[in-house]
Design an enzyme around this catalytic site. Structure first.
Site, PDB file in Angstrom:
ATOM      1  N   LYS A   1     -44.411  46.780 -42.710  1.00 35.41           N
ATOM      2  CA  LYS A   1     -45.395  46.260 -43.327  1.00 35.41           C
ATOM      3  C   LYS A   1     -46.327  47.041 -44.084  1.00 35.41           C
ATOM      4  CE  LYS A   1     -45.066  42.060 -40.781  1.00 35.41           C
ATOM      5  NZ  LYS A   1     -45.391  40.850 -41.259  1.00 35.41           N
TER       6      LYS A   1
ATOM      7  N   SER B   1     -36.832  47.265 -38.407  1.00 33.12           N
ATOM      8  CA  SER B   1     -38.093  46.925 -39.164  1.00 33.12           C
ATOM      9  C   SER B   1     -39.244  47.530 -38.682  1.00 33.12           C
ATOM     10  CB  SER B   1     -38.119  45.602 -39.226  1.00 33.12           C
ATOM     11  OG  SER B   1     -38.327  44.998 -37.930  1.00 33.12           O
TER      12      SER B   1
END
Length: 405
Positions: free
Chosen positions: A55, A305
């Site tokens: 992110k 992720s």
């Protein structure tokens, strides 16, 4: 940037903006998961990214591009990873950040977001509730809103992962990508498909939060009634409009995995690869392990992720995983309260080859008869067969066991 589309050029520009900020994370071949899945598996380790998640890429690309627009600060909604990315980017830019997170957000993610200097507001039961509150805060403060996924600059930042994968593995056959709101897969798919159209892009959602899959099926975005999963980073009830259009354009398949499958993948990543990965980050491996997509013999990149998992959740997953594998046994039994009784039981357990982890000996419980004691024992065992042997052996010796789960 045209707000209706994200291009390969936008992603290349994001890569330049991120130089010296984001890490070029490793793309590691995994012999263990290749053997287990039949595919030639490479792990893209975004769990080792700054702030512990991909992110950072999208958040920094957005905040850095805002320049003077964000003088009054930025506002974002996040389950935790976007929060840290925005907080880090804002601290680098010297502007204030307010992040709205769900009330049940992992403590680790909340504290790390604060540590980067952001103001944290806890509101609602999930990302979508936090998003609505963040919109209110943005109006009050007159700040710029940094969307977690449905923003072209954010998507372009996430797409830099696709550039890195192709740079290191130009002959890959498929990429497996987690999906929540869709920012990651939209950017990665664009970066790869625009250069290598033949590469398969496979998205993975939590079975109890399949917002993008449902939109894919009916051809339009709608909000789910709920999105409850241990993969909090992808627990999104409504995917993005822009991300949905990009998914329709570039993605080949979307599959789902349930929480038990996700938990198993987390445990196997920890044990087999020594990687700490959160639920959202483990869904790709879960999909391969449980044959949700047929990639046997293919060269496959799986994006891990993020790695920001709450230690209490990890502890629970480890214990449950050991129980399912027959490597952990916890039971209660009643002993005569006299010298040597406990020693005799422990001697029998030692002979069985079990390793004692903990013992609780209680002789004053109200429901335990006088001159008796309740003993609760936790054991490390080899497998389910070993547990069966221990239970049978103790039963023959007269012990009545209450197996605890």
């Amino acid at each position: 940037m045209d707000k209706s589309i994200v291009t390969l050029q936008n992603i290349l520009e994001a890569r330049e903006r991120l130089k010296g900020v984001s890490r070029f994370t490793p793309l590691e071949p995994s012999e263990a998961f290749s053997k287990m899945t039949g595919a030639n598996v490479f792990l893209k380790l975004e769990n080792l990214q700054k702030t512990g998640s991909f992110k950072l890429r999208g958040a920094y690309n957005k905040v850095a591009a805002l320049a003077k627009e964000a003088a009054r600060g930025v506002v974002a909604a996040s389950a935790g990873n976007h929060a840290q990315g925005v907080a880090f980017a804002s601290s680098q830019a010297g502007i204030p950040a307010t992040i709205v997170m769900p009330e049940g957000a992992p403590i680790t993610k909340v504290e790390r977001t604060k540590a980067y200097g952001a103001e944290v507001v806890l509101s609602g039961q999930g990302y979508d509730d936090a998003f609505r509150k963040a919109q209110e805060v943005q109006q009050e403060k007159g700040a710029v809103f940094v969307h977690a996924f449905d923003d072209p600059l954010v998507i372009a930042g996430q797409g830099t992962i696709g550039l890195e994968i192709l740079e290191e593995l130009p002959d890959l056959d498929a990429v497996v990508v987690p999906i929540g709101g869709g920012g990651l897969i939209a950017g990665v798919a664009c970066a790869i498909k625009e250069q290598r159209p033949g590469v398969q892009i496979i998205g993975v959602q939590a079975a109890d939060a399949p917002s993008m899959l449902e939109a894919w099926k009916i051809g339009k975005v709608q909000e789910l009634k709920s999105a409850q999963t241990i993969a909090d980073g992808i627990a999104v009830r409504r995917p993005g409009d822009l991300t949905f259009e990009m998914v329709r354009r570039y993605v080949d398949q979307i599959v789902t995995v349930d929480d038990e499958e996700i938990a198993r993948a987390i445990l196997m990543l920890l044990e087999s690869s020594k990687l700490m990965v959160e639920g959202a980050g483990a869904v790709g491996i879960a999909a391969l392990l449980h044959k949700k997509c047929d990639l046997s013999g293919k060269k496959v990149a799986v994006i891990l992720s993020g790695g920001n998992i709450d230690v209490n959740v990890m502890s629970m997953i480890i214990e449950r995983g050991l129980i399912k594998a027959g490597r952990y046994l916890r039971f209660k039994t009643i002993l005569t309260d006299r010298p040597g009784s406990l020693q005799k039981l422990l001697s029998n357990l030692a002979q069985s080859g079990a390793n004692v982890i903990s013992i609780v000996h209680d002789r004053i419980k109200p429901n335990v008869p006088l001159k008796q004691a309740e003993v609760e024992i936790s054991l490390e065992t080899r497998n389910a067969e070993h547990i069966a042997q221990i239970v049978e052996s103790l039963g023959k010796m007269g012990y009545e066991l209450d197996i605890l789960r």
